[in-house]
Design a protein around this motif. Structure first.
Motif, PDB file in Angstrom:
ATOM      1  N   ASP A   1     -43.808  70.019  -6.018  1.00 46.70           N
ATOM      2  CA  ASP A   1     -43.074  68.827  -5.579  1.00 46.70           C
ATOM      3  C   ASP A   1     -43.919  67.568  -5.751  1.00 46.70           C
ATOM      4  O   ASP A   1     -43.425  66.522  -6.174  1.00 46.70           O
ATOM      5  N   GLN A   2     -45.194  67.674  -5.393  1.00 44.85           N
ATOM      6  CA  GLN A   2     -46.051  66.485  -5.505  1.00 44.85           C
ATOM      7  C   GLN A   2     -46.232  66.081  -6.967  1.00 44.85           C
ATOM      8  O   GLN A   2     -46.289  64.899  -7.280  1.00 44.85           O
TER       9      GLN A   2
ATOM     10  N   GLY B   1     -33.710  73.095   2.884  1.00 44.53           N
ATOM     11  CA  GLY B   1     -33.330  74.458   2.534  1.00 44.53           C
ATOM     12  C   GLY B   1     -34.058  74.911   1.281  1.00 44.53           C
ATOM     13  O   GLY B   1     -34.917  74.199   0.740  1.00 44.53           O
ATOM     14  N   ALA B   2     -33.689  76.103   0.823  1.00 47.72           N
ATOM     15  CA  ALA B   2     -34.452  76.730  -0.262  1.00 47.72           C
ATOM     16  C   ALA B   2     -34.180  76.121  -1.624  1.00 47.72           C
ATOM     17  O   ALA B   2     -35.083  75.998  -2.453  1.00 47.72           O
ATOM     18  N   ASP B   3     -32.943  75.706  -1.878  1.00 50.33           N
ATOM     19  CA  ASP B   3     -32.626  75.299  -3.244  1.00 50.33           C
ATOM     20  C   ASP B   3     -32.016  73.910  -3.348  1.00 50.33           C
ATOM     21  O   ASP B   3     -31.295  73.591  -4.279  1.00 50.33           O
ATOM     22  N   GLU B   4     -32.299  73.076  -2.346  1.00 47.99           N
ATOM     23  CA  GLU B   4     -31.746  71.728  -2.359  1.00 47.99           C
ATOM     24  C   GLU B   4     -32.776  70.705  -1.948  1.00 47.99           C
ATOM     25  O   GLU B   4     -33.745  71.028  -1.239  1.00 47.99           O
ATOM     26  N   VAL B   5     -32.553  69.460  -2.382  1.00 49.54           N
ATOM     27  CA  VAL B   5     -33.415  68.355  -1.936  1.00 49.54           C
ATOM     28  C   VAL B   5     -32.516  67.200  -1.506  1.00 49.54           C
ATOM     29  O   VAL B   5     -31.360  67.124  -1.903  1.00 49.54           O
ATOM     30  N   ILE B   6     -33.093  66.319  -0.700  1.00 48.08           N
ATOM     31  CA  ILE B   6     -32.392  65.072  -0.379  1.00 48.08           C
ATOM     32  C   ILE B   6     -33.172  63.934  -1.029  1.00 48.08           C
ATOM     33  O   ILE B   6     -34.409  63.926  -1.003  1.00 48.08           O
ATOM     34  N   LEU B   7     -32.446  63.035  -1.654  1.00 47.35           N
ATOM     35  CA  LEU B   7     -33.065  61.899  -2.331  1.00 47.35           C
ATOM     36  C   LEU B   7     -32.782  60.627  -1.532  1.00 47.35           C
ATOM     37  O   LEU B   7     -31.664  60.449  -1.042  1.00 47.35           O
ATOM     38  N   THR B   8     -33.779  59.752  -1.405  1.00 47.76           N
ATOM     39  CA  THR B   8     -33.533  58.430  -0.811  1.00 47.76           C
ATOM     40  C   THR B   8     -34.082  57.367  -1.749  1.00 47.76           C
ATOM     41  O   THR B   8     -35.096  57.582  -2.409  1.00 47.76           O
ATOM     42  N   ASN B   9     -33.399  56.230  -1.790  1.00 42.21           N
ATOM     43  CA  ASN B   9     -33.917  55.137  -2.624  1.00 42.21           C
ATOM     44  C   ASN B   9     -34.605  54.082  -1.751  1.00 42.21           C
ATOM     45  O   ASN B   9     -34.759  54.267  -0.533  1.00 42.21           O
TER      46      ASN B   9
ATOM     47  N   THR C   1     -33.697  51.433  -0.437  1.00 42.12           N
ATOM     48  CA  THR C   1     -32.960  50.831   0.671  1.00 42.12           C
ATOM     49  C   THR C   1     -32.356  51.870   1.616  1.00 42.12           C
ATOM     50  O   THR C   1     -31.517  51.533   2.441  1.00 42.12           O
ATOM     51  N   GLY C   2     -32.791  53.105   1.479  1.00 38.99           N
ATOM     52  CA  GLY C   2     -32.375  54.136   2.425  1.00 38.99           C
ATOM     53  C   GLY C   2     -31.061  54.823   2.093  1.00 38.99           C
ATOM     54  O   GLY C   2     -30.567  55.633   2.869  1.00 38.99           O
ATOM     55  N   GLU C   3     -30.466  54.502   0.922  1.00 40.74           N
ATOM     56  CA  GLU C   3     -29.275  55.249   0.515  1.00 40.74           C
ATOM     57  C   GLU C   3     -29.706  56.658   0.123  1.00 40.74           C
ATOM     58  O   GLU C   3     -30.819  56.832  -0.374  1.00 40.74           O
ATOM     59  N   PHE C   4     -28.846  57.633   0.327  1.00 40.12           N
ATOM     60  CA  PHE C   4     -29.290  59.007   0.090  1.00 40.12           C
ATOM     61  C   PHE C   4     -28.198  59.869  -0.513  1.00 40.12           C
ATOM     62  O   PHE C   4     -27.018  59.556  -0.422  1.00 40.12           O
ATOM     63  N   LEU C   5     -28.630  60.949  -1.149  1.00 36.57           N
ATOM     64  CA  LEU C   5     -27.710  62.003  -1.570  1.00 36.57           C
ATOM     65  C   LEU C   5     -28.447  63.326  -1.731  1.00 36.57           C
ATOM     66  O   LEU C   5     -29.668  63.344  -1.869  1.00 36.57           O
ATOM     67  N   TYR C   6     -27.661  64.397  -1.676  1.00 38.51           N
ATOM     68  CA  TYR C   6     -28.230  65.740  -1.824  1.00 38.51           C
ATOM     69  C   TYR C   6     -28.108  66.175  -3.275  1.00 38.51           C
ATOM     70  O   TYR C   6     -27.160  65.805  -3.974  1.00 38.51           O
TER      71      TYR C   6
ATOM     72  N   LEU D   1     -32.432  68.292  -9.888  1.00 38.26           N
ATOM     73  CA  LEU D   1     -33.548  67.349  -9.741  1.00 38.26           C
ATOM     74  C   LEU D   1     -34.445  67.422 -10.971  1.00 38.26           C
ATOM     75  O   LEU D   1     -34.849  66.388 -11.529  1.00 38.26           O
ATOM     76  N   ASP D   2     -34.735  68.648 -11.390  1.00 39.34           N
ATOM     77  CA  ASP D   2     -35.572  68.819 -12.587  1.00 39.34           C
ATOM     78  C   ASP D   2     -34.896  68.198 -13.818  1.00 39.34           C
ATOM     79  O   ASP D   2     -35.550  67.517 -14.610  1.00 39.34           O
ATOM     80  N   SER D   3     -33.588  68.441 -13.957  1.00 36.21           N
ATOM     81  CA  SER D   3     -32.851  67.854 -15.087  1.00 36.21           C
ATOM     82  C   SER D   3     -32.877  66.339 -15.006  1.00 36.21           C
ATOM     83  O   SER D   3     -33.078  65.652 -16.010  1.00 36.21           O
ATOM     84  N   LEU D   4     -32.691  65.832 -13.797  1.00 34.72           N
ATOM     85  CA  LEU D   4     -32.662  64.374 -13.600  1.00 34.72           C
ATOM     86  C   LEU D   4     -33.982  63.736 -14.037  1.00 34.72           C
ATOM     87  O   LEU D   4     -33.991  62.783 -14.819  1.00 34.72           O
ATOM     88  N   VAL D   5     -35.086  64.297 -13.541  1.00 39.20           N
ATOM     89  CA  VAL D   5     -36.398  63.702 -13.836  1.00 39.20           C
ATOM     90  C   VAL D   5     -36.760  63.885 -15.308  1.00 39.20           C
ATOM     91  O   VAL D   5     -37.459  63.063 -15.891  1.00 39.20           O
ATOM     92  N   SER D   6     -36.241  64.948 -15.929  1.00 40.77           N
ATOM     93  CA  SER D   6     -36.518  65.189 -17.349  1.00 40.77           C
ATOM     94  C   SER D   6     -35.527  64.477 -18.266  1.00 40.77           C
ATOM     95  O   SER D   6     -35.495  64.726 -19.475  1.00 40.77           O
ATOM     96  N   HIS D   7     -34.667  63.625 -17.664  1.00 40.84           N
ATOM     97  CA  HIS D   7     -33.668  62.859 -18.426  1.00 40.84           C
ATOM     98  C   HIS D   7     -32.693  63.761 -19.184  1.00 40.84           C
ATOM     99  O   HIS D   7     -32.276  63.458 -20.291  1.00 40.84           O
TER     100      HIS D   7
END
Lengths: 101, 486
Positions: A71-72, B29-37, B39-44, B50-56
């Motif tokens: 994660d980090q 949980g085991a297979d989820e993350v929560i994202l915040t930007n 300004t504090g907006e968030f989504l699961y 997440l891996d796909s997102l960061v890898s474009h």
């Protein structure tokens, strides 16, 4: 009788893990173990020392720590990629505040 | 001629290229993350996403793509307004900081008729007038109050029991009003009192001058009297009598109450909420003990940890949500502060949940002897022999000496959670804050080692609870929306 020190040693590939990510992950775990981070050739070495935890608890914590390392690493990638735009947004946010001299 | 429509290329299918915008994530949980930007907006998001997102590699056709783009986690090359919106929202969240100090606490006496085990001030017996604020000290403090650039000024009288030095309360109110004829600020007054010594004359003065009452109610009679011992063991009866009198004269909404969670309160969350409802209150602040003053001396603070308090909090909140569902509108204020940061672009600037911390810049304390502190808790620490957060004295220091003092500036500088170890990469940071006085008191370190911090455990616990509730229960989320938008 001397207490047996429970130590676990992890060797991480430096081409995968960054120093910063490893240090940040270790910091998040300072309530669960003591860690020494060092370098050896192409590796980052983390020596983990536990207190009185059972072997099961230790395995569980180390498994969590391994996930945290990943994660980090990911957090660092996001931070690096978004740093310039983050600074731009903050500069823009304050540009009309009258706070800057 | 002005174009009424965007050019045709704006309506072509998305190319699939996008840029990441600053965000943080935390596992849930085991297979989820929560994202915040920012300004504090968030989504699961699922882990693999997440891996796909960061890898474009996330496709525009993906169900999460639109939400990520709408909530400013990504932007496409043709998204023109995204950065403007993020900057605007950031500026909105921080806008109140520029106003500087709003809340000015006047400790008009340390004397008190109660001897609460957890009291955050070192109270003295009722007859020692050397612990009263003088008119001269009050005048100097008022000079500083009106140096604050804030268009809204709130003066809160605290103690001890401030009604034991009511002539000074009267003096400060009249002097402040006199000055305000020229200053024309939005001036408000609050008296924090147990109501045990309230009289018709005091209430009439409060009515004429629009003074609000903040009183204390810890729960059912036996619990309240146990927490708040006084001669005659009649604190609850005096509170009940005083409350009725105060409401009769000042009106229902002019009186609010706060509670403190003692070790004896822990198994009684529902009863405490019921007691508030029985007395006609429509809100509560489930406030944990702070590690200062008598709470430390009597070991009350050590009697329970963040985990035990969180159990109490969750039990109270479950019950409060249930009451709301049954048509009883009742708000929990601690949650409300966090929810406001989660669900709106507003930051209520609650002193303990600000980043940088609210010490000095949101609230400031004038002690009975003229000492100035960055917060009420700083004053407690000084009573315990630790002057770290003492900013100066009204008799010897100027406004500049006090508000540009190293004691304040270094605390502010060190309390930006966004640059603190662990907080800097914590997804909950936009909803959290810094409490340097707490961390200094418990760990000897203003920044605090967050993995071992009871503050951090408490905040994480509350935030995870609120997130879980909102996700599992849409009706509860609607109720929270009414809390933060009222």
């Amino acid at each position: 009788m001397m207490k047996k020190i429970k130590m676990i040693r992890l060797e991480l590939d430096r081409s995968i893990y960054s120093d910063e990510a490893v240090q940040k992950a270790a910091y998040r775990f300072i309530d669960r173990f003591a860690a020494i981070v060092s370098r050896a050739d192409n590796s980052i070495v983390v020596e983990i020392t536990f207190g009185t935890e059972s072997s099961n608890q230790r395995e569980h914590v180390v498994a969590d720590f391994k996930k945290e390392l990943l994660d980090q690493n990911l957090r660092l990638r996001i931070k690096t990629e978004t740093e310039a735009v983050r600074n731009l947004i903050l500069a823009y946010a304050f540009s009309k505040s009258g706070l800057q001299e | 001629m002005t174009e009424k429509f965007l050019p045709v290329q704006d309506y072509l299918p998305d190319s699939g290229t996008y840029e990441l915008l600053p965000f943080k994530f935390e596992p849930v949980g085991a297979d989820e993350v929560i994202l915040t930007n920012l300004t504090g907006e968030f989504l699961y998001l699922k882990r693999e996403k997440l891996d796909s997102l960061v890898s474009h590699r996330l496709a525009p056709s993906d169900a999460d793509y639109r939400a990520l783009r709408a909530r400013h986690f990504i932007r496409q090359p043709n998204d023109r307004a995204t950065l403007d919106l993020l900057a605007l929202k950031t500026r909105t969240r921080l806008s109140r900081l520029a106003n500087f100090t709003n809340l000015h606490l006047f400790v008009v006496t340390l004397r008190c008729d109660h001897a609460c085990h957890y009291c955050q001030v070192s109270r003295q017996s009722e007859d020692r007038q050397s612990f009263d604020m003088s008119e001269e000290t009050a005048d100097r403090a008022l000079d500083l109050v009106f140096r604050s650039p804030n268009p809204a000024i709130k003066i809160e009288f605290q103690g001890g029991e401030p009604l034991l030095n009511f002539p000074l309360v009267r003096y400060v109110v009249e002097k402040a009003e006199q000055r305000n004829r020229v200053e024309r600020r939005d001036l408000q007054f609050v008296v924090a009192t147990t109501l045990s010594m309230v009289t018709d004359e005091i209430l009439e003065f409060c009515r004429v001058h629009g003074i609000h009452i903040s009183t204390s109610l810890d729960g059912p009679e036996d619990l309240h009297n146990r927490n708040r011992p006084r001669p005659g063991r009649d604190s609850h009866r005096k509170f009940t009598d005083g409350l009725k009198k105060a409401r009769d004269v000042l009106g229902y909404d002019a009186v609010s109450a706060v509670m403190t969670t003692s070790p004896a309160s822990l198994p009684r969350a529902r009863e405490i909420v019921d007691e508030y409802i029985e007395h006609g209150f429509d809100s509560i602040f489930l406030r944990p003990l702070s590690p200062y003053g008598f709470a430390i001396k009597t070991k009350s603070y050590q009697a329970y940890d963040a985990g035990s308090w969180l159990e109490f909090y969750r039990a109270g909140m479950d019950y409060i949500i249930d009451l709301n569902k049954r048509g009883v509108r009742f708000v929990e204020h601690y949650s409300s502060v966090i929810l406001k940061k989660m669900l709106t672009n507003d930051d209520p600037m609650f002193v303990d949940l600000m980043s940088p911390c609210g010490a000095g810049i949101s609230a400031v304390v004038f002690n009975y002897d003229g000492d100035v502190y960055a917060s009420d808790e700083s004053r407690m620490l000084n009573e315990m022999g630790d002057a770290t957060f003492k900013l100066g004295n009204v008799h010897s220091d100027s406004y500049r000496d006090i508000f540009a003092s190293d004691a304040l500036l270094s605390v502010l500088e060190d309390s930006f959670a966004s640059s603190a170890p662990m907080c800097s990469d914590c997804a909950f940071e936009p909803w959290c804050g810094a409490d340097p006085v707490f961390h200094h008191a418990t760990q000897g370190d203003i920044l605090g080692r967050k993995p071992e911090s009871e503050f951090c455990k408490r905040m994480m616990g509350m935030i995870r609870y609120l997130l879980d509730v909102m996700r599992a229960d849409p009706q509860a989320k609607s109720i929270f929306m009414t809390w933060v938008n009222s």
